[in-house]
Motif scaffolding. Structure first.
Motif, PDB file in Angstrom:
ATOM      1  N   SER A  29      31.032  48.509  88.641  1.00 32.06           N
ATOM      2  CA  SER A  29      32.371  48.084  89.039  1.00 32.06           C
ATOM      3  C   SER A  29      33.268  47.874  87.837  1.00 32.06           C
ATOM      4  O   SER A  29      32.797  47.703  86.710  1.00 32.06           O
ATOM      5  N   SER A  31      37.746  46.540  87.098  1.00 37.12           N
ATOM      6  CA  SER A  31      38.983  46.077  87.735  1.00 37.12           C
ATOM      7  C   SER A  31      40.188  46.698  87.070  1.00 37.12           C
ATOM      8  O   SER A  31      40.227  46.827  85.843  1.00 37.12           O
ATOM      9  N   PHE A  33      43.822  45.540  87.712  1.00 42.67           N
ATOM     10  CA  PHE A  33      44.545  44.575  88.526  1.00 42.67           C
ATOM     11  C   PHE A  33      45.651  45.265  89.304  1.00 42.67           C
ATOM     12  O   PHE A  33      46.359  46.088  88.737  1.00 42.67           O
ATOM     13  N   PRO A  34      45.822  45.038  90.586  1.00 44.26           N
ATOM     14  CA  PRO A  34      45.186  44.060  91.471  1.00 44.26           C
ATOM     15  C   PRO A  34      44.010  44.606  92.287  1.00 44.26           C
ATOM     16  O   PRO A  34      43.732  44.080  93.340  1.00 44.26           O
ATOM     17  N   ILE A  35      43.352  45.661  91.816  1.00 46.55           N
ATOM     18  CA  ILE A  35      42.240  46.205  92.594  1.00 46.55           C
ATOM     19  C   ILE A  35      40.942  46.103  91.797  1.00 46.55           C
ATOM     20  O   ILE A  35      40.922  46.406  90.618  1.00 46.55           O
ATOM     21  N   ARG A  36      39.880  45.673  92.465  1.00 47.36           N
ATOM     22  CA  ARG A  36      38.551  45.742  91.866  1.00 47.36           C
ATOM     23  C   ARG A  36      37.844  46.887  92.572  1.00 47.36           C
ATOM     24  O   ARG A  36      37.879  46.985  93.795  1.00 47.36           O
ATOM     25  N   TYR A 101      40.974  43.881  96.984  1.00 45.20           N
ATOM     26  CA  TYR A 101      42.296  43.461  96.501  1.00 45.20           C
ATOM     27  C   TYR A 101      42.175  42.074  95.892  1.00 45.20           C
ATOM     28  O   TYR A 101      41.655  41.154  96.522  1.00 45.20           O
ATOM     29  N   LEU A 102      42.652  41.920  94.639  1.00 49.25           N
ATOM     30  CA  LEU A 102      42.438  40.662  93.924  1.00 49.25           C
ATOM     31  C   LEU A 102      43.653  39.726  93.896  1.00 49.25           C
ATOM     32  O   LEU A 102      43.507  38.523  93.769  1.00 49.25           O
ATOM     33  N   SER A 103      44.840  40.295  93.954  1.00 46.47           N
ATOM     34  CA  SER A 103      46.045  39.483  93.780  1.00 46.47           C
ATOM     35  C   SER A 103      46.347  38.671  95.036  1.00 46.47           C
ATOM     36  O   SER A 103      45.937  39.047  96.129  1.00 46.47           O
ATOM     37  N   LYS A 115      48.120  52.348  90.218  1.00 43.81           N
ATOM     38  CA  LYS A 115      46.840  51.710  89.886  1.00 43.81           C
ATOM     39  C   LYS A 115      45.683  52.497  90.498  1.00 43.81           C
ATOM     40  O   LYS A 115      44.621  52.639  89.885  1.00 43.81           O
ATOM     41  N   ALA A 119      42.473  54.174  88.709  1.00 47.46           N
ATOM     42  CA  ALA A 119      41.117  53.833  89.158  1.00 47.46           C
ATOM     43  C   ALA A 119      40.307  55.085  89.477  1.00 47.46           C
ATOM     44  O   ALA A 119      39.150  55.203  89.066  1.00 47.46           O
TER      45      ALA A 119
END
Length: 129
Positions: A29, A31, A33-36, A101-103, A115, A119
């Protein structure tokens, strides 16, 4: 099955595979940001990549907002997946990919798409290493 579609087979819904993916060990994995992005190679499957999109209830209490973010991520993936799919087919590999989604803020679809491109390119680079 066109390249710009996201059919049912491209959605990851096998509980066993999802369990393996988050159980640790085989998945990788990173990251952006805002996706991991969590991904792992899989043996069987009818498509080159199957995806899972997750938005935490802790980040957005309202389902409307969670669904909007999920829709944005799926759309960004659908429009740019050829960046990855071509590479996977060339190597005859299959992947299971989770986008988390991290944000806790909503962001514009265009920004999310940028983004997503980064990725997908990063996943294909990591395949070759």
């Amino acid at each position: 099955m066109g390249i710009y579609t996201l059919c049912k087979a491209e959605r990851l819904n096998s509980k066993i595979q999802i369990g393996k993916m988050f159980g640790g060990g085989v998945s990788k994995s990173f990251s952006i940001f805002p996706i991991r992005v969590v991904y792992m190679p899989v043996e069987q499957g009818e498509v080159a990549a199957s995806i899972l999109v997750s938005v935490s209830k802790r980040r957005f209490k309202r389902a409307v907002k969670r669904n909007r973010v999920k829709r944005q991520i799926r759309e960004a993936y659908r429009k740019n997946k050829e960046l990855l799919i071509g590479e996977l087919q060339r190597r005859e590999q299959r992947l299971a990919i989770a986008f988390i989604y991290l944000s806790d803020e909503l962001i514009s679809t265009a920004e999310l798409e940028e983004k997503m491109k980064i990725a997908l390119v990063r996943i294909s680079e990591k395949l070759s290493s």
